[in-house]
Design a protein around this motif. Structure first.
Motif: not given
Length: 100
Positions: A96-100, A79-91
């Protein structure tokens, strides 16, 4: 900012919900959420209510991963918003994690 934890899946799945800013101010609450749960095999971090994520939050997620068994851990971030998803992707957290 608030962190709530609840058990699901016959007590073997821990769902951690983070609302508001996910930053260093959440460190102790986030850590308490997973360290106090016993017999957990799967972790779900629900960031649907998170409005912000910084480098200390990324560090907290890595600490959770270590606690859960490192490479053998089963952790989903959802349930990541676009900004949070972008930070996770850049990192490169999708490795390391399953991101849904």
């Amino acid at each position: 900012m608030s962190v709530r934890a609840s058990l699901a899946g016959n007590g073997q799945e821990l769902v951690i919900q983070v609302d508001g800013r996910f930053d260093f101010s959440a460190h102790q609450e986030f850590r308490d959420a997973y360290e106090k749960a016993a017999e957990v095999r799967k972790y779900v971090v629900d960031l649907g209510g998170a409005t912000y994520l910084d480098s200390s939050a990324l560090g907290m997620l890595l600490l959770l991963r270590d606690h859960a068994g490192g490479d053998h851990s089963e952790i989903s971030i959802m349930n990541c918003n676009d900004d949070v998803r972008k930070i996770l992707a850049i990192s490169n957290f999708e490795q390391l994690f399953t991101i849904q």
